[in-house]
Scaffold this active site. Structure first.
Site, mmCIF file in Angstrom:
data_model
loop_
_atom_site.group_PDB
_atom_site.id
_atom_site.type_symbol
_atom_site.label_atom_id
_atom_site.label_comp_id
_atom_site.label_asym_id
_atom_site.label_seq_id
_atom_site.Cartn_x
_atom_site.Cartn_y
_atom_site.Cartn_z
ATOM 1 N N LYS A 120 0.881 -1.182 0.000
ATOM 2 C CA LYS A 120 0.000 0.000 0.000
ATOM 3 C C LYS A 120 0.906 1.216 0.000
ATOM 4 C CE LYS A 120 -2.146 2.958 2.091
ATOM 5 N NZ LYS A 120 -1.951 4.402 1.813
ATOM 6 N N GLU A 128 7.859 -0.036 12.005
ATOM 7 C CA GLU A 128 8.978 0.920 12.028
ATOM 8 C C GLU A 128 8.330 2.283 12.207
ATOM 9 O OE1 GLU A 128 12.031 0.122 12.054
ATOM 10 O OE2 GLU A 128 12.254 -1.794 11.024
ATOM 11 N N CYS A 183 12.758 9.620 10.102
ATOM 12 C CA CYS A 183 12.554 9.074 11.455
ATOM 13 C C CYS A 183 13.881 8.965 12.193
ATOM 14 C CB CYS A 183 11.881 7.720 11.338
ATOM 15 S SG CYS A 183 12.674 6.720 10.104
ATOM 16 N N GLU A 236 8.254 14.497 17.732
ATOM 17 C CA GLU A 236 8.852 14.383 16.397
ATOM 18 C C GLU A 236 8.255 15.488 15.521
ATOM 19 O OE1 GLU A 236 7.623 11.041 13.916
ATOM 20 O OE2 GLU A 236 9.724 10.701 13.404
HETATM 21 P P1 NAD Z 1 1.403 7.754 8.614
HETATM 22 O O1 NAD Z 1 1.439 6.890 9.822
HETATM 23 O O2 NAD Z 1 0.416 8.865 8.583
HETATM 24 O O3 NAD Z 1 1.085 6.878 7.305
HETATM 25 C C1 NAD Z 1 1.905 5.802 6.935
HETATM 26 C C2 NAD Z 1 1.115 4.879 6.034
HETATM 27 O O4 NAD Z 1 0.034 4.330 6.788
HETATM 28 C C3 NAD Z 1 0.478 5.559 4.816
HETATM 29 O O5 NAD Z 1 0.540 4.681 3.721
HETATM 30 C C4 NAD Z 1 -0.959 5.738 5.257
HETATM 31 O O6 NAD Z 1 -1.858 5.779 4.173
HETATM 32 C C5 NAD Z 1 -1.184 4.498 6.086
HETATM 33 N N1 NAD Z 1 -2.267 4.600 7.066
HETATM 34 C C6 NAD Z 1 -2.732 5.710 7.689
HETATM 35 N N2 NAD Z 1 -3.747 5.382 8.511
HETATM 36 C C7 NAD Z 1 -3.924 4.043 8.406
HETATM 37 C C8 NAD Z 1 -4.809 3.101 9.012
HETATM 38 N N3 NAD Z 1 -5.732 3.480 9.887
HETATM 39 N N4 NAD Z 1 -4.692 1.811 8.681
HETATM 40 C C9 NAD Z 1 -3.745 1.410 7.809
HETATM 41 N N5 NAD Z 1 -2.885 2.234 7.192
HETATM 42 C C10 NAD Z 1 -2.966 3.540 7.490
HETATM 43 O O7 NAD Z 1 2.891 8.230 8.414
HETATM 44 P P2 NAD Z 1 3.452 9.246 7.349
HETATM 45 O O8 NAD Z 1 2.959 10.595 7.764
HETATM 46 O O9 NAD Z 1 3.185 8.750 5.975
HETATM 47 O O10 NAD Z 1 5.025 9.127 7.588
HETATM 48 C C11 NAD Z 1 5.703 9.832 8.566
HETATM 49 C C12 NAD Z 1 5.921 8.979 9.801
HETATM 50 O O11 NAD Z 1 6.588 7.774 9.448
HETATM 51 C C13 NAD Z 1 6.823 9.646 10.820
HETATM 52 O O12 NAD Z 1 6.318 9.477 12.118
HETATM 53 C C14 NAD Z 1 8.146 8.891 10.684
HETATM 54 O O13 NAD Z 1 8.952 8.912 11.812
HETATM 55 C C15 NAD Z 1 7.667 7.535 10.340
HETATM 56 N N6 NAD Z 1 8.732 6.804 9.641
HETATM 57 C C16 NAD Z 1 9.379 5.807 10.300
HETATM 58 C C17 NAD Z 1 10.411 5.117 9.679
HETATM 59 C C18 NAD Z 1 11.166 4.021 10.374
HETATM 60 O O14 NAD Z 1 11.842 3.280 9.689
HETATM 61 N N7 NAD Z 1 11.084 3.869 11.684
HETATM 62 C C19 NAD Z 1 10.773 5.455 8.386
HETATM 63 C C20 NAD Z 1 10.092 6.473 7.739
HETATM 64 C C21 NAD Z 1 9.058 7.133 8.387
#
Ligand code: NAD
Length: 507
Positions: free
Chosen positions: A189, A263, A298, A398
């Site tokens: 996704k 993650e 992140c 963050e």
């Molecule tokens: P997000 O959590 O808003 O979304 C991530 C993904 O989850 C997207 O594809 C989104 O459509 C999906 N999603 C959202 N709500 C959902 C639900 N209820 N059920 C299933 N899927 C759902 O995150 P973002 O804003 O896209 O990314 C930024 C965040 O990601 C930051 O907090 C960052 O730290 C984290 N991040 C972590 C890592 C790591 O490796 N630890 C790497 C990159 C980003």
């Protein structure tokens, strides 16, 4: 799939190019015919492309395709999967520049400093996991002449992988080749705001993989993401994104006892010990701050703990260095820093900046430009605050923007306590030329990944994942692949007419 590049679409063209989803080897629209527009972070209102607004019905089709493809994919000799993954790596390498340019266009990450290295890492990850495909091995117990007792590392089945927007290709590279090498099939996704590079990755993979082995669904998290998490045909949910969404996903996946790995976010400490303030140190701090990725990482070292002996000098040198970075069009070779992903993030960062300006001293940066070319997109400028305290919201949450908060320290126990006083535990940085001090401190930090005297990104084969609220599970490495994408089956065989093993009882 149309051949037209999203990058060559003239501004103001009547209709943006259309990209489709990959399900069961076919490029398809959403079942209900819905679309989402993907807009440029660098130019407000400019539409790059439209993609299907997939939902539960599309996820259902994709999971069915992945389930159908699973037995044949699983049952091959590992060299067959290996060959295909290595072919994909070569094909990705051939199209690396295109992948990088599409990434720069839809994520806003600068082409030269971010998007190209990300495309190169994706290639390396396919090569790495293709290379270690034969290492998904079991063990044999020395059980005597009349017993064969061994384990097999078997794939989990269908993996539902959910990606964030900040570095989609890199995160896809952590999941896709690892899951495939271990014999799983996938439904990916893509993030709603940055799906275009993932659709290009799918195009490359589709030329090589059997239909259904990799499926890509576009759509919102609330509809397509949630449907994937809840789908009974998905054996594992592999999620990268925010801690808040990850917590909800873990609890929903837990309801049906699906495998899950997360993650999540980070608020990573970067501890500078007394010593020479060298160019190398300052360059390392710039790299670890991830400011050239607008801080949308992140693993950004966004809590900067400076020993009082070097506090002022590091601040001055870092201010100069960050101030010389050029913010601009992500596709311009001259830009060091691109645009943040969307208006919501842009506004959220501005709120943090307003609070920071009211409570700390801005050594550099501050509020975003309101006129000139940068005002046309979601551009923030590098910002360095001093006079911070560990209790401040900007030192705890963050921000996901190009913002670093410097906090002074004198006592090593104090700085370790401050560094560990966080709900997160993803990455950490230690800067000291005293090996004993550096390594002892690295071992005391509550983080899944600590770097000493360097601040670069993840490298293939390393273990990667978070402590505490930064996640569950490990990726990027062989060990992570085995733990995250396989399950162990024990097989005990009585040979010939040998005695059965002496057992006390069976559960
Ligand atoms: P997000 O959590 O808003 O979304 C991530 C993904 O989850 C997207 O594809 C989104 O459509 C999906 N999603 C959202 N709500 C959902 C639900 N209820 N059920 C299933 N899927 C759902 O995150 P973002 O804003 O896209 O990314 C930024 C965040 O990601 C930051 O907090 C960052 O730290 C984290 N991040 C972590 C890592 C790591 O490796 N630890 C790497 C990159 C980003």
């Amino acid at each position: 799939m149309t051949e037209q590049s999203v990058l060559s679409t003239p501004t103001g063209a009547a209709s943006p190019p259309t990209r489709l989803m990959l399900i069961g080897g076919d490029w398809v629209e959403a079942a209900d015919g819905g679309w989402r527009e993907i807009t440029s972070p660098a130019r407000r209102g400019s539409v790059l492309a439209r993609v299907p607004r997939g939902d539960a019905a599309d996820v259902d089709r994709a999971v069915a395709a992945a389930r159908e493809a699973f037995p044949a994919w699983r049952d091959q000799h590992f060299t067959a999967r290996q060959r295909l993954l290595l072919r994909i790596a070569d094909a990705l390498e051939d199209r690396a520049e295109e992948l990088a340019r599409v990434t720069a266009a839809d994520t806003g990450n600068a082409l030269r400093t971010q998007a190209r290295p990300e495309a190169a890492l994706l290639v390396d990850l396919f090569r790495y996991f293709g290379g270690v495909a034969g290492e998904v091995k079991g063990t044999t117990l020395p059980a005597g002449a009349s017993q064969l007792q061994y384990t097999r590392q078997e794939p989990l089945g269908v993996v539902g992988a959910i990606l964030p927007w900040n570095s989609p290709l890199m995160i896809a590279g952590f999941k896709v080749p690892a899951a495939l090498a271990a014999g799983n099939t996938l439904v990916l996704k893509a993030a709603e705001d940055a799906p275009l590079s993932i659709l290009l990755l799918a195009e490359v993979c589709q030329d090589v993989l059997p239909p259904g082995v990799l499926n890509v669904v576009t759509g919102t998290g609330r509809a397509a993401g949630a449907a994937l998490v809840d789908h009974p045909g998905v054996d594992k949910v592999s999620f990268t994104g925010s801690t808040e969404v990850g917590r909800g996903i873990a609890s929903r996946a837990g309801e049906r006892l699906a495998h899950v790995s997360l993650e999540l976010g980070g608020k990573n400490p970067s501890i500078v010990f007394p010593g020479e303030v060298s160019d190398e140190l300052v360059d390392g701090l710039v790299a670890s701050s991830r400011i050239t990725r607008q801080g949308q990482s992140c693993t950004a070292g966004s809590r900067l703990y400076l020993h009082r002996d070097v506090h002022d000098e590091v601040l001055a040198r870092l201010t100069d260095r960050l101030g010389a970075l050029r913010v601009g069009d992500p596709l311009d070779e001259a830009s060091d820093i691109g645009a943040v992903i969307n208006e919501t993030q842009f506004d959220s960062i501005r709120d943090y900046l307003e609070e920071g300006l009211a409570t700390m001293r801005a050594e550099l940066g501050g509020l975003p430009p309101t006129s000139g070319p940068l005002a046309e997109g979601f551009f923030h400028v590098p910002t360095l605050f001093s006079g911070g305290d560990n209790a401040f919201r900007l030192a705890r949450e963050e921000i996901f923007g190009p913002v670093v908060v410097a906090i002074p320290w004198t006592d090593v126990d104090d700085v370790v306590r401050m560094a560990n006083d966080s709900a997160y535990g993803l990455a950490a940085y230690v800067w000291s030329k005293d090996v004993d001090e550096a390594i002892t401190t690295a071992h005391r930090l509550e983080a899944g990944w600590v770097q000493v005297n360097q601040g670069g990104g993840q490298v293939v084969g390393q273990s990667y994942g978070g402590y505490k609220q930064s996640g569950l599970g490990r990726e990027v490495s062989l060990e992570g692949m085995i733990a995250g994408f396989t399950q162990t089956k024990q097989v005990n065989v009585r040979l010939g007419h040998g005695p059965t093993p002496t057992t006390r009882t069976g559960t």
